[in-house]
Design a protein around this motif. Structure first.
Motif, PDB file in Angstrom:
ATOM      1  N   LYS A 191       5.063   8.404   3.609  1.00  0.00           N
ATOM      2  CA  LYS A 191       5.444   9.747   4.048  1.00  0.00           C
ATOM      3  C   LYS A 191       4.979   9.946   5.483  1.00  0.00           C
ATOM      4  N   ILE A 192       5.821  10.566   6.285  1.00  0.00           N
ATOM      5  CA  ILE A 192       5.461  10.893   7.667  1.00  0.00           C
ATOM      6  C   ILE A 192       5.240  12.401   7.766  1.00  0.00           C
ATOM      7  N   ILE A 193       4.099  12.784   8.294  1.00  0.00           N
ATOM      8  CA  ILE A 193       3.758  14.192   8.476  1.00  0.00           C
ATOM      9  C   ILE A 193       3.887  14.538   9.961  1.00  0.00           C
ATOM     10  N   ASN A 194       4.606  15.598  10.257  1.00  0.00           N
ATOM     11  CA  ASN A 194       4.659  16.114  11.630  1.00  0.00           C
ATOM     12  C   ASN A 194       3.453  17.048  11.783  1.00  0.00           C
ATOM     13  N   GLY A 195       2.382  16.513  12.374  1.00  0.00           N
ATOM     14  CA  GLY A 195       1.151  17.291  12.452  1.00  0.00           C
ATOM     15  C   GLY A 195       0.197  16.760  13.494  1.00  0.00           C
ATOM     16  N   ASP A 196      -0.953  17.391  13.568  1.00  0.00           N
ATOM     17  CA  ASP A 196      -1.990  17.084  14.550  1.00  0.00           C
ATOM     18  C   ASP A 196      -3.104  16.313  13.844  1.00  0.00           C
ATOM     19  N   ILE A 197      -3.492  15.167  14.382  1.00  0.00           N
ATOM     20  CA  ILE A 197      -4.513  14.335  13.743  1.00  0.00           C
ATOM     21  C   ILE A 197      -5.864  15.032  13.678  1.00  0.00           C
ATOM     22  N   PHE A 198      -6.074  16.062  14.523  1.00  0.00           N
ATOM     23  CA  PHE A 198      -7.338  16.799  14.487  1.00  0.00           C
ATOM     24  C   PHE A 198      -7.281  17.991  13.530  1.00  0.00           C
ATOM     25  N   VAL A 199      -6.136  18.202  12.918  1.00  0.00           N
ATOM     26  CA  VAL A 199      -5.966  19.306  11.973  1.00  0.00           C
ATOM     27  C   VAL A 199      -5.708  18.782  10.556  1.00  0.00           C
ATOM     28  N   GLU A 200      -4.862  17.766  10.447  1.00  0.00           N
ATOM     29  CA  GLU A 200      -4.512  17.222   9.131  1.00  0.00           C
ATOM     30  C   GLU A 200      -5.724  16.551   8.475  1.00  0.00           C
ATOM     31  N   ASP A 201      -5.787  16.639   7.166  1.00  0.00           N
ATOM     32  CA  ASP A 201      -6.871  16.040   6.393  1.00  0.00           C
ATOM     33  C   ASP A 201      -6.493  14.616   5.997  1.00  0.00           C
ATOM     34  N   ALA A 217       0.821  -1.209   0.000  1.00  0.00           N
ATOM     35  CA  ALA A 217       0.000   0.000   0.000  1.00  0.00           C
ATOM     36  C   ALA A 217       0.857   1.262   0.000  1.00  0.00           C
ATOM     37  N   ARG A 218       0.227   2.386  -0.275  1.00  0.00           N
ATOM     38  CA  ARG A 218       0.808   3.688   0.036  1.00  0.00           C
ATOM     39  C   ARG A 218       0.354   4.057   1.443  1.00  0.00           C
ATOM     40  N   ALA A 219       1.183   4.763   2.174  1.00  0.00           N
ATOM     41  CA  ALA A 219       0.830   5.064   3.555  1.00  0.00           C
ATOM     42  C   ALA A 219       1.349   6.431   3.969  1.00  0.00           C
ATOM     43  N   ILE A 220       0.581   7.082   4.831  1.00  0.00           N
ATOM     44  CA  ILE A 220       0.964   8.361   5.411  1.00  0.00           C
ATOM     45  C   ILE A 220       0.767   8.271   6.915  1.00  0.00           C
ATOM     46  N   GLY A 221       1.812   8.594   7.652  1.00  0.00           N
ATOM     47  CA  GLY A 221       1.722   8.627   9.108  1.00  0.00           C
ATOM     48  C   GLY A 221       1.631  10.061   9.594  1.00  0.00           C
ATOM     49  N   ILE A 222       0.787  10.308  10.572  1.00  0.00           N
ATOM     50  CA  ILE A 222       0.673  11.639  11.174  1.00  0.00           C
ATOM     51  C   ILE A 222       1.149  11.531  12.615  1.00  0.00           C
ATOM     52  N   GLU A 223       2.206  12.272  12.947  1.00  0.00           N
ATOM     53  CA  GLU A 223       2.819  12.203  14.276  1.00  0.00           C
ATOM     54  C   GLU A 223       3.056  13.622  14.798  1.00  0.00           C
ATOM     55  N   PHE A 224       2.600  13.894  16.017  1.00  0.00           N
ATOM     56  CA  PHE A 224       2.675  15.239  16.576  1.00  0.00           C
ATOM     57  C   PHE A 224       4.068  15.607  17.073  1.00  0.00           C
ATOM     58  N   ASN A 225       4.761  14.642  17.676  1.00  0.00           N
ATOM     59  CA  ASN A 225       6.094  14.880  18.235  1.00  0.00           C
ATOM     60  C   ASN A 225       7.107  15.029  17.082  1.00  0.00           C
ATOM     61  N   PRO A 226       7.727  16.188  16.933  1.00  0.00           N
ATOM     62  CA  PRO A 226       8.616  16.391  15.776  1.00  0.00           C
ATOM     63  C   PRO A 226       9.814  15.445  15.769  1.00  0.00           C
ATOM     64  N   GLU A 227      10.388  15.162  16.941  1.00  0.00           N
ATOM     65  CA  GLU A 227      11.533  14.239  16.973  1.00  0.00           C
ATOM     66  C   GLU A 227      11.105  12.830  16.583  1.00  0.00           C
ATOM     67  N   MET A 228       9.903  12.414  17.052  1.00  0.00           N
ATOM     68  CA  MET A 228       9.388  11.097  16.698  1.00  0.00           C
ATOM     69  C   MET A 228       9.074  11.031  15.210  1.00  0.00           C
TER      70      MET A 228
END
Length: 256
Positions: free
Chosen positions: A93-103, A64-75
């Motif tokens: 791709k890993i996004i440094n972001g908030d799961i309640f903000v990211e689409d 699959a293609r996958a995108i991870g959303i993680e709030f902690n920038p170091e993580m």
């Protein structure tokens, strides 16, 4: 996969924005992804992706293609390095972001290991996603939205399919010569209802809703049974029914 690298060593139980970090085991995440039938056509979003292991497994083991959303920038940076080391950077791709903000509305599969209150907070967003979207959660459920599958070993996890919104009345064409009204009640994926053919009303037999696929059985005036299967659009139904003679009839429906 190691828990960290020479740049960052996360600690199991460390606090994050809304949760503490406890990684899902490789054994359980594989079961979650298999239960969700992840394949090469999927886009998986892992909410609170930690070190990236679920997103990586979705790509490496299931194509699959996958995108991870993680709030902690170091993580998030660690997870991206893990993606690169795993050779799947073309699909993950890993996004440094908030799961309640990211689409994440384009996901076909959503995975998460959050807390009960976060699951409930996300539930309205998930229920508005495209019907048929698959959701897997490690450890915690979605309140009164019963899971389609419960996983008990090696740890608890839950699986749902986002249901279409079918409650209400539908005018059905192509099924019977008399005016036919399908009346449906709904509680998440659990449905019930009646079929009114002319002046005669009967309860639906074995009604089921899986994603955008609605099915049930009914009896015609001769008491012959017919199996109906239809796909659900915003305000239309389209499908076919089979009688005992296995003749397929195309049927349609529109909301009243």
């Amino acid at each position: 996969m190691d828990s960290g690298d020479d740049k960052y060593q996360p600690r199991v139980g460390q606090e994050g924005k809304d949760v503490v970090w406890v990684p899902t085991t490789n054994e359980l995440l594989a079961i979650m992804l298999r239960t969700a039938k992840v394949n090469s056509t999927d886009l998986v979003y892992d909410l609170g992706s930690g070190d990236g292991r679920i997103a990586i497994a979705a790509a490496k083991d299931f194509g699959a293609r996958a995108i991870g959303i993680e709030f902690n920038p170091e993580m998030a940076q660690l997870a991206q390095r893990n993606v690169d080391r795993s050779g799947v950077s073309d699909r993950v791709k890993i996004i440094n972001g908030d799961i309640f903000v990211e689409d994440f509305s384009k996901a076909t599969v959503v995975t998460m290991y959050l807390l009960p209150e976060l699951n409930l907070a996300l539930r309205p967003t998930i229920l508005k996603m495209k019907p048929g979207t698959r959701v897997a959660s490690h450890a915690f459920n979605m309140g009164d939205w019963d899971a389609d599958v419960e996983i008990d070993s090696p740890a608890r996890a839950y699986y749902w399919v986002v249901p279409a919104q079918v409650q209400g009345e539908w005018l059905i064409s192509g099924m019977e010569t008399d005016r036919t009204i399908l009346k449906l009640s709904q509680f998440y994926q659990k449905i019930g209802g009646t079929l009114q053919i002319g002046n005669n009303t009967q309860p639906l037999l074995n009604p089921k809703l899986e994603g955008a696929i609605l099915s049930f059985t009914y009896l015609d005036r001769d008491k012959s049974s017919h199996f109906v299967m239809m796909s659900v659009g915003n305000n239309e139904l389209k499908g076919k029914y089979k009688s005992r003679s296995y003749n397929d009839n195309v049927i349609t429906g529109k909301r009243l």
